[in-house]
Design an enzyme around this catalytic site. Sequence first.
Site, mmCIF file in Angstrom:
data_model
loop_
_atom_site.group_PDB
_atom_site.id
_atom_site.type_symbol
_atom_site.label_atom_id
_atom_site.label_comp_id
_atom_site.label_asym_id
_atom_site.label_seq_id
_atom_site.Cartn_x
_atom_site.Cartn_y
_atom_site.Cartn_z
ATOM 1 N N ASP A 16 35.955 29.194 45.842
ATOM 2 C CA ASP A 16 34.800 28.317 46.090
ATOM 3 C C ASP A 16 34.267 28.441 47.514
ATOM 4 O O ASP A 16 33.624 27.525 48.018
ATOM 5 C CB ASP A 16 35.149 26.841 45.804
ATOM 6 C CG ASP A 16 35.760 26.640 44.431
ATOM 7 O OD1 ASP A 16 35.174 27.150 43.458
ATOM 8 O OD2 ASP A 16 36.822 25.996 44.336
ATOM 9 N N GLY A 18 31.948 30.474 48.489
ATOM 10 C CA GLY A 18 30.547 30.897 48.508
ATOM 11 C C GLY A 18 30.375 32.392 48.338
ATOM 12 O O GLY A 18 29.379 32.969 48.778
ATOM 13 N N LYS A 19 31.368 33.025 47.661
ATOM 14 C CA LYS A 19 31.308 34.486 47.490
ATOM 15 C C LYS A 19 30.070 34.915 46.711
ATOM 16 O O LYS A 19 29.471 35.951 46.999
ATOM 17 C CB LYS A 19 32.569 34.968 46.755
ATOM 18 C CG LYS A 19 33.862 34.766 47.527
ATOM 19 C CD LYS A 19 35.066 35.300 46.771
ATOM 20 C CE LYS A 19 35.364 34.550 45.495
ATOM 21 N NZ LYS A 19 35.717 33.118 45.700
ATOM 22 N N GLY A 43 33.425 30.998 38.972
ATOM 23 C CA GLY A 43 32.070 30.465 38.890
ATOM 24 C C GLY A 43 31.319 30.770 40.164
ATOM 25 O O GLY A 43 31.494 30.096 41.178
ATOM 26 N N HIS A 44 30.512 31.831 40.146
ATOM 27 C CA HIS A 44 29.770 32.224 41.337
ATOM 28 C C HIS A 44 28.338 31.707 41.234
ATOM 29 O O HIS A 44 27.588 32.096 40.342
ATOM 30 C CB HIS A 44 29.804 33.744 41.507
ATOM 31 C CG HIS A 44 31.172 34.244 41.846
ATOM 32 N ND1 HIS A 44 31.489 35.582 41.940
ATOM 33 C CD2 HIS A 44 32.322 33.587 42.123
ATOM 34 C CE1 HIS A 44 32.764 35.717 42.254
ATOM 35 N NE2 HIS A 44 33.282 34.511 42.373
ATOM 36 N N THR A 45 27.985 30.812 42.141
ATOM 37 C CA THR A 45 26.685 30.154 42.106
ATOM 38 C C THR A 45 25.719 30.834 43.064
ATOM 39 O O THR A 45 26.033 31.044 44.234
ATOM 40 C CB THR A 45 26.820 28.668 42.489
ATOM 41 O OG1 THR A 45 27.750 28.044 41.591
ATOM 42 C CG2 THR A 45 25.491 27.950 42.413
ATOM 43 N N GLN A 227 38.144 34.181 42.539
ATOM 44 C CA GLN A 227 39.174 33.316 43.110
ATOM 45 C C GLN A 227 39.365 33.677 44.604
ATOM 46 O O GLN A 227 38.406 33.947 45.277
ATOM 47 C CB GLN A 227 40.481 33.386 42.315
ATOM 48 C CG GLN A 227 40.393 32.688 40.967
ATOM 49 C CD GLN A 227 39.782 33.564 39.881
ATOM 50 O OE1 GLN A 227 40.111 34.734 39.732
ATOM 51 N NE2 GLN A 227 38.897 32.997 39.104
ATOM 52 N N ARG A 306 35.016 19.898 38.178
ATOM 53 C CA ARG A 306 36.016 19.073 38.851
ATOM 54 C C ARG A 306 35.684 18.914 40.334
ATOM 55 O O ARG A 306 35.215 19.851 40.985
ATOM 56 C CB ARG A 306 37.404 19.717 38.725
ATOM 57 C CG ARG A 306 37.962 19.698 37.322
ATOM 58 C CD ARG A 306 39.350 20.338 37.265
ATOM 59 N NE ARG A 306 39.327 21.763 37.526
ATOM 60 C CZ ARG A 306 40.410 22.545 37.510
ATOM 61 N NH1 ARG A 306 41.597 22.010 37.270
ATOM 62 N NH2 ARG A 306 40.311 23.838 37.721
ATOM 63 N N LEU A 335 28.254 25.964 57.180
ATOM 64 C CA LEU A 335 28.346 25.417 58.541
ATOM 65 C C LEU A 335 27.560 24.114 58.646
ATOM 66 O O LEU A 335 27.960 23.189 59.363
ATOM 67 C CB LEU A 335 27.814 26.449 59.547
ATOM 68 C CG LEU A 335 27.874 26.037 61.017
ATOM 69 C CD1 LEU A 335 29.322 25.951 61.495
ATOM 70 C CD2 LEU A 335 27.092 27.023 61.889
#
Length: 475
Positions: A16, A18-19, A43-45, A227, A306, A335
């Site tokens: 999580d 931010g990849k 889950g890549h957003t 991951q 979650r 940041l």
Amino acid sequence: MKRGKTAVIVGAQWGDEGKGKIVDVLSHNFSVVARYAGGHNAGHTVIIKGKKFVLQLVPCGVLRKGCRSVIGNGVVLDPLAFLKEVKMLREAGVQVDGNLFVSNRAHVILPYHRMIEMGAENAPGRVKIGTTSRGIGPAYEDKMGRRGLRVADLLDSKLLKSTIENACREKNMIAHALFNSDPLDPDSMYDEYARAAEQIAPFVADTAVLLNQALAEGKSVMFEGAQATMLDIDHGTYPFVTSSSCTSGGAATGTGVAPNAIQNVIGITKAYCTRVGGGPFPSEVQGEVADLLRARGNEYGAVTGRSRRCGWVDLPLLRYAQMINGVNWWVVTKLDVLDVLDEVPVCVGYKINGKKYDSIPALATGFEQVECVYEKLPGWKKSTEGAESFDDLPKKAQEYLRFLERESGAKIGMVSTGPERDQTMLLPEFAAEVLEPTEKSQSEKSSTEKSSAQKGSSEKSSAKKPASQKGAKAK
């Protein structure tokens, strides 16, 4: 012949980080993006002009025109989840046909994998890992047990039928005996997955050959991790880990590209830290501060929804990630989430039973004895959102980033200050070393070289002046 540039994108903590956004931003400079591990538990957003894409299997490069995307052999593929994602992309106007390829050697997730995982996760007395219950772990178990079904096998109807029949016979008995689960019907399963196989067939290729040919032709390849380091099956906070090799080493085994072809490893870390699910988290905070970070960072899982646990940057853990992965560049994301804080604590070391430690424990229970040693850095209390260059950041924010850089063993190459593509700054040294020039920059370079050549020709024609005059001119 010059081989293309390569880079691995890897999460530094528990995922999580931010990849997805960073892969999307950098894919503008890469010809191919290859996913090398995990399944649809990732889950890549990516947010493009306000439109949100959540990709679980398909590499984020698919959102860039002209960029090919590869699902490598190290991924476990749920055929139905894959087809659902492809449908979503097509409906959004994304060109997937001819640009997306699936390894014929990737292993397949089937319904009995989900049945086994859900039963095991909810079994009395079992330590809950906090999995997504999507069958990822059991699919990897079958792969390592040499009883798995690969994509190539999925396309062989006779082999698919016999594998499903044999597996259902075995898995139904196990699930009923251990978890009292209802049995799965092998005939209906075969019918459903035989139809799915027909739709997947056009995407299937020997992707190891595809990737190596691309590199031999001078094309650049980015390897997209899923991951993160501390969820790696070997190097993470075991047993609270995933089932795949999600560190940079997995990029080679998960795609069929040789280790010596990988030139750069780019580690992604938030400006703070999060974790979803169970397991150790030494720098975790509770209460109002955690709620503030969660609200400002929208810290809710892209796949499961979650809420994420929140805490501060953990430098011993970051240095460990740098060592394990060979990270030579950091990307710091979110940041802007810290903009409102008066001070920003950073975990600079551990104490266990009063003694100082710089390394992380191997045992998950060892983390229970860890006491973080913090150094508090001053906050900047100014907005960083959308800052376009490092010099545009508040001075205290610059000092915070330089502190992380000094203490972690790698340089900072990018900083993200918002969810959109254009809310990302690339530092010049990083851009020069890691990125291939785009067609636009190559065109500008060609134009500059042409102008320089014309200038040089003009200078040659005036070179008949006396040498003393030329020397004076130079001064």
